[in-house]
Design a protein around this motif. Structure first.
Motif, short mmCIF file in Angstrom:
data_model
loop_
_atom_site.label_atom_id
_atom_site.label_comp_id
_atom_site.label_asym_id
_atom_site.label_seq_id
_atom_site.Cartn_x
_atom_site.Cartn_y
_atom_site.Cartn_z
N PHE A 30 0.84 -1.19 0.00
CA PHE A 30 0.00 0.00 0.00
C PHE A 30 0.87 1.24 0.00
CE2 PHE A 30 -2.26 3.18 2.81
CZ PHE A 30 -3.03 3.71 1.78
N HIS A 31 0.59 2.13 -0.93
CA HIS A 31 1.27 3.43 -0.98
C HIS A 31 0.24 4.52 -0.74
CE1 HIS A 31 2.81 7.03 -3.22
NE2 HIS A 31 3.73 6.83 -2.32
N GLY A 37 3.29 11.14 -0.54
CA GLY A 37 3.42 11.88 -1.78
C GLY A 37 3.42 10.96 -2.98
N VAL A 38 3.52 11.55 -4.14
CA VAL A 38 3.56 10.79 -5.39
C VAL A 38 4.55 11.47 -6.31
CG1 VAL A 38 1.58 12.01 -6.38
CG2 VAL A 38 2.13 9.72 -7.19
N ALA A 39 5.34 10.67 -6.97
CA ALA A 39 6.36 11.20 -7.87
C ALA A 39 5.74 11.67 -9.18
CB ALA A 39 7.42 10.14 -8.14
N LEU A 43 2.89 9.91 -11.96
CA LEU A 43 1.68 10.53 -12.49
C LEU A 43 1.72 10.61 -14.01
CD1 LEU A 43 1.10 13.37 -9.88
CD2 LEU A 43 -0.39 11.41 -10.29
N VAL A 44 2.88 10.90 -14.55
CA VAL A 44 3.03 10.94 -16.01
C VAL A 44 2.79 9.55 -16.59
CG1 VAL A 44 4.70 11.27 -17.89
CG2 VAL A 44 4.56 12.95 -16.05
N ARG A 45 3.37 8.53 -15.97
CA ARG A 45 3.21 7.15 -16.46
C ARG A 45 1.75 6.74 -16.41
NH1 ARG A 45 3.26 2.26 -14.23
NH2 ARG A 45 3.96 2.97 -12.20
N MET A 83 -2.33 17.62 -9.25
CA MET A 83 -2.31 16.38 -8.45
C MET A 83 -1.08 16.30 -7.57
SD MET A 83 -3.95 13.51 -11.02
CE MET A 83 -3.07 13.93 -12.52
N MET A 84 0.05 16.82 -8.05
CA MET A 84 1.28 16.82 -7.22
C MET A 84 1.08 17.71 -6.00
SD MET A 84 4.36 15.56 -9.15
CE MET A 84 5.34 16.16 -7.89
N GLY A 85 0.42 18.85 -6.19
CA GLY A 85 0.18 19.77 -5.09
C GLY A 85 -0.95 19.36 -4.18
N ASN A 86 -1.85 18.53 -4.69
CA ASN A 86 -3.03 18.10 -3.93
C ASN A 86 -3.30 16.63 -4.22
OD1 ASN A 86 -4.18 20.88 -3.05
ND2 ASN A 86 -3.83 21.11 -5.24
N PRO A 87 -2.58 15.71 -3.56
CA PRO A 87 -2.75 14.29 -3.85
C PRO A 87 -4.19 13.79 -3.68
CG PRO A 87 -0.80 14.63 -2.51
CD PRO A 87 -1.52 15.95 -2.58
#
Length: 115
Positions: A30-31, A37-39, A43-45, A83-87
């Motif tokens: 689980f992440h 956070g998320v890289a 998100l691009v992938r 999405m990076m700023g607001n997961p």
């Protein structure tokens, strides 16, 4: 086959997905992207595979509370920055298993992926 489920721990949909995985004896990592956070490359992938329109959660309160200018003229780069700023704006769960990507929780889709 290792499964990784990405999301936010206290989300009701995540709890349903966890319960399904547990009930079916599926081991998973689980992440929590709200805590860890998320890289950007992840998100691009995900966006390249599924389309950024499917990855961003426009129906959630975090997105709806954005000022109008932030919600307008969305493209992949702008959506990823949001999405990076607001997961919390990332749909959940995002399940990765055996090279497959499943966004959202539908028991019948999980059954196909794991059986």
């Amino acid at each position: 086959m290792t499964a990784t489920i990405h999301g936010i721990e206290n989300c009701d949909t995540m709890k349903k997905a966890f319960a399904w995985l547990d009930a079916n004896g599926i081991a998973y990592d689980f992440h929590d992207y709200k805590k860890a956070g998320v890289a950007e490359d992840q998100l691009v992938r995900w966006s390249d595979i599924a389309g950024w329109e499917k990855v961003i959660n426009r129906a959630g309160p975090t997105f709806r509370k954005l000022p109008d200018h932030a919600r307008q003229d969305l493209d992949q780069a702008k959506a990823i920055a949001l999405m990076m700023g607001n997961p919390s704006m990332i749909k959940r769960p995002i399940l990765e298993v055996g090279g497959e990507l499943e966004i959202g929780f539908k028991p019948e889709r999980y059954a196909v992926l794991f059986h």
